[in-house]
Design a protein around this motif. Sequence first.
Motif, PDB file in Angstrom:
ATOM      1  N   VAL A 123      90.836 -53.589  24.645  1.00 42.00           N
ATOM      2  CA  VAL A 123      91.887 -52.256  24.915  1.00 42.00           C
ATOM      3  C   VAL A 123      92.227 -51.502  23.740  1.00 42.00           C
ATOM      4  O   VAL A 123      92.337 -52.077  22.735  1.00 42.00           O
ATOM      5  N   GLN A 124      92.132 -50.177  23.812  1.00 42.83           N
ATOM      6  CA  GLN A 124      92.441 -49.454  22.920  1.00 42.83           C
ATOM      7  C   GLN A 124      93.610 -48.506  23.356  1.00 42.83           C
ATOM      8  O   GLN A 124      93.554 -47.882  24.216  1.00 42.83           O
ATOM      9  N   LEU A 125      94.534 -48.061  22.363  1.00 42.59           N
ATOM     10  CA  LEU A 125      95.607 -47.350  22.616  1.00 42.59           C
ATOM     11  C   LEU A 125      95.663 -46.136  21.433  1.00 42.59           C
ATOM     12  O   LEU A 125      95.431 -46.501  19.999  1.00 42.59           O
ATOM     13  N   VAL A 126      95.354 -44.862  21.920  1.00 40.46           N
ATOM     14  CA  VAL A 126      95.182 -43.877  21.073  1.00 40.46           C
ATOM     15  C   VAL A 126      96.328 -42.972  21.184  1.00 40.46           C
ATOM     16  O   VAL A 126      96.504 -42.209  21.942  1.00 40.46           O
ATOM     17  N   GLU A 127      97.075 -42.814  20.009  1.00 37.35           N
ATOM     18  CA  GLU A 127      98.285 -41.949  19.936  1.00 37.35           C
ATOM     19  C   GLU A 127      97.811 -40.282  19.604  1.00 37.35           C
ATOM     20  O   GLU A 127      97.034 -40.263  18.834  1.00 37.35           O
ATOM     21  N   SER A 128      98.700 -39.468  20.005  1.00 38.12           N
ATOM     22  CA  SER A 128      98.498 -38.094  19.520  1.00 38.12           C
ATOM     23  C   SER A 128      99.926 -37.292  19.627  1.00 38.12           C
ATOM     24  O   SER A 128     100.898 -37.878  20.312  1.00 38.12           O
ATOM     25  N   GLY A 129      99.863 -35.976  19.026  1.00 40.85           N
ATOM     26  CA  GLY A 129     101.097 -35.435  19.183  1.00 40.85           C
ATOM     27  C   GLY A 129     102.115 -35.392  17.965  1.00 40.85           C
ATOM     28  O   GLY A 129     103.069 -34.599  18.104  1.00 40.85           O
ATOM     29  N   GLY A 130     101.696 -36.294  17.084  1.00 43.39           N
ATOM     30  CA  GLY A 130     102.631 -36.145  15.871  1.00 43.39           C
ATOM     31  C   GLY A 130     102.504 -34.776  15.097  1.00 43.39           C
ATOM     32  O   GLY A 130     101.536 -33.947  15.307  1.00 43.39           O
ATOM     33  N   GLY A 131     103.226 -34.693  13.930  1.00 42.10           N
ATOM     34  CA  GLY A 131     103.255 -33.695  13.308  1.00 42.10           C
ATOM     35  C   GLY A 131     104.371 -33.356  12.468  1.00 42.10           C
ATOM     36  O   GLY A 131     105.379 -34.181  12.357  1.00 42.10           O
ATOM     37  N   LEU A 132     104.570 -32.100  11.769  1.00 43.52           N
ATOM     38  CA  LEU A 132     105.701 -31.622  11.164  1.00 43.52           C
ATOM     39  C   LEU A 132     106.559 -30.716  12.078  1.00 43.52           C
ATOM     40  O   LEU A 132     106.193 -29.567  12.482  1.00 43.52           O
ATOM     41  N   LEU A 148     109.121 -32.802  19.680  1.00 51.73           N
ATOM     42  CA  LEU A 148     107.749 -33.088  19.830  1.00 51.73           C
ATOM     43  C   LEU A 148     107.503 -33.997  20.835  1.00 51.73           C
ATOM     44  O   LEU A 148     108.427 -34.670  21.380  1.00 51.73           O
ATOM     45  N   ARG A 149     106.417 -34.105  21.525  1.00 50.20           N
ATOM     46  CA  ARG A 149     105.819 -34.979  22.510  1.00 50.20           C
ATOM     47  C   ARG A 149     104.547 -35.672  22.016  1.00 50.20           C
ATOM     48  O   ARG A 149     103.731 -35.130  21.613  1.00 50.20           O
ATOM     49  N   LEU A 150     104.878 -37.054  22.157  1.00 52.26           N
ATOM     50  CA  LEU A 150     103.766 -37.830  21.670  1.00 52.26           C
ATOM     51  C   LEU A 150     103.003 -38.241  23.056  1.00 52.26           C
ATOM     52  O   LEU A 150     103.738 -38.589  24.108  1.00 52.26           O
ATOM     53  N   SER A 151     101.852 -38.720  22.913  1.00 51.51           N
ATOM     54  CA  SER A 151     101.065 -39.097  24.038  1.00 51.51           C
ATOM     55  C   SER A 151     100.207 -40.263  23.596  1.00 51.51           C
ATOM     56  O   SER A 151      99.667 -40.550  22.342  1.00 51.51           O
ATOM     57  N   CYS A 152     100.065 -41.289  24.406  1.00 50.24           N
ATOM     58  CA  CYS A 152      99.192 -42.433  24.139  1.00 50.24           C
ATOM     59  C   CYS A 152      98.361 -42.685  25.509  1.00 50.24           C
ATOM     60  O   CYS A 152      98.905 -43.284  26.436  1.00 50.24           O
ATOM     61  N   VAL A 188     106.125 -43.287  11.137  1.00 52.64           N
ATOM     62  CA  VAL A 188     104.902 -43.318  11.525  1.00 52.64           C
ATOM     63  C   VAL A 188     105.098 -43.759  13.147  1.00 52.64           C
ATOM     64  O   VAL A 188     105.855 -45.130  13.136  1.00 52.64           O
ATOM     65  N   TYR A 189     104.770 -43.311  14.029  1.00 52.67           N
ATOM     66  CA  TYR A 189     105.235 -43.938  15.464  1.00 52.67           C
ATOM     67  C   TYR A 189     103.903 -44.519  16.285  1.00 52.67           C
ATOM     68  O   TYR A 189     102.792 -44.115  16.108  1.00 52.67           O
ATOM     69  N   GLY A 244      98.500 -49.013  18.622  1.00 50.83           N
ATOM     70  CA  GLY A 244      97.431 -47.918  18.319  1.00 50.83           C
ATOM     71  C   GLY A 244      97.672 -47.741  17.018  1.00 50.83           C
ATOM     72  O   GLY A 244      98.302 -48.965  16.232  1.00 50.83           O
ATOM     73  N   GLN A 245      96.840 -47.102  16.276  1.00 58.43           N
ATOM     74  CA  GLN A 245      96.729 -46.636  14.808  1.00 58.43           C
ATOM     75  C   GLN A 245      97.852 -45.880  14.482  1.00 58.43           C
ATOM     76  O   GLN A 245      98.131 -45.880  13.128  1.00 58.43           O
ATOM     77  N   GLY A 246      98.819 -45.654  15.032  1.00 53.69           N
ATOM     78  CA  GLY A 246      99.944 -44.690  14.637  1.00 53.69           C
ATOM     79  C   GLY A 246      99.679 -43.265  14.606  1.00 53.69           C
ATOM     80  O   GLY A 246      98.539 -42.446  14.354  1.00 53.69           O
ATOM     81  N   THR A 247     100.834 -42.565  14.452  1.00 54.78           N
ATOM     82  CA  THR A 247     100.570 -41.033  14.577  1.00 54.78           C
ATOM     83  C   THR A 247     101.882 -40.594  13.584  1.00 54.78           C
ATOM     84  O   THR A 247     103.103 -41.119  13.932  1.00 54.78           O
ATOM     85  N   GLN A 248     101.878 -40.000  12.563  1.00 51.40           N
ATOM     86  CA  GLN A 248     102.837 -39.602  11.822  1.00 51.40           C
ATOM     87  C   GLN A 248     103.836 -38.387  12.372  1.00 51.40           C
ATOM     88  O   GLN A 248     103.371 -37.404  12.791  1.00 51.40           O
ATOM     89  N   VAL A 249     105.109 -38.642  12.247  1.00 51.86           N
ATOM     90  CA  VAL A 249     106.069 -37.604  12.550  1.00 51.86           C
ATOM     91  C   VAL A 249     106.984 -37.360  11.366  1.00 51.86           C
ATOM     92  O   VAL A 249     107.434 -38.364  10.806  1.00 51.86           O
ATOM     93  N   THR A 250     106.988 -36.090  11.108  1.00 50.70           N
ATOM     94  CA  THR A 250     107.967 -35.832   9.781  1.00 50.70           C
ATOM     95  C   THR A 250     108.765 -34.655  10.275  1.00 50.70           C
ATOM     96  O   THR A 250     108.545 -33.602  10.770  1.00 50.70           O
ATOM     97  N   VAL A 251     110.322 -34.957   9.861  1.00 53.19           N
ATOM     98  CA  VAL A 251     111.211 -34.028  10.342  1.00 53.19           C
ATOM     99  C   VAL A 251     111.907 -33.383   9.007  1.00 53.19           C
ATOM    100  O   VAL A 251     112.351 -34.127   8.194  1.00 53.19           O
ATOM    101  N   SER A 252     111.736 -32.005   8.833  1.00 54.13           N
ATOM    102  CA  SER A 252     112.279 -31.545   7.809  1.00 54.13           C
ATOM    103  C   SER A 252     113.638 -31.052   7.730  1.00 54.13           C
ATOM    104  O   SER A 252     113.981 -30.735   9.131  1.00 54.13           O
ATOM    105  N   SER A 253     114.430 -31.105   6.958  1.00 54.91           N
ATOM    106  CA  SER A 253     115.798 -30.691   7.101  1.00 54.91           C
ATOM    107  C   SER A 253     116.079 -29.250   6.628  1.00 54.91           C
ATOM    108  O   SER A 253     114.987 -28.620   6.233  1.00 54.91           O
TER     109      SER A 253
END
Length: 125
Positions: free
Chosen positions: A2-11, A18-22, A93-94, A116-125
């Motif tokens: 089984v593989q889980l692939v995340e997407s949707g991360g970002g700055l 943001l909306r993440l998908s797996c 990393v989510y 999954g392998q993880g997706t980076q979410v970065t929230v700037s102040s």
Amino acid sequence: QVQLVESGGGLVQAGGSLRLSCVASGRTFSFFTMSWFRQCPGKEREFVAAIRWNSGTTYYPDSVKGRFTISRDHAKKTVYLQMNSLKPEDTAVYYCVAAAEYKSAVSSSEAYDYWGQGTQVTVSS
């Protein structure tokens, strides 16, 4: 396999969304639970949200309750994490995770069989 692939991360800026998908692929079957965890460097892995695949029952820790929403699409074998009112402390990393058996402790990383392998979410102040 089984593989889980995340997407949707970002700055994104604080207060944004943001909306993440797996997407699950490979030898898939009916997971009992799918969830999201997150981890910052040097910190413990943190439970973010869980959903029971059949019933749709959801679980959240207080840190994200009211801001994050987990949902799933059976046909697409996809789980989503809608994140609103993001804060700098949400930066991490989510990871998408799935449990092949029923476990009551949805907030424990030990309850899950696939990651999954993880997706980076970065929230700037």
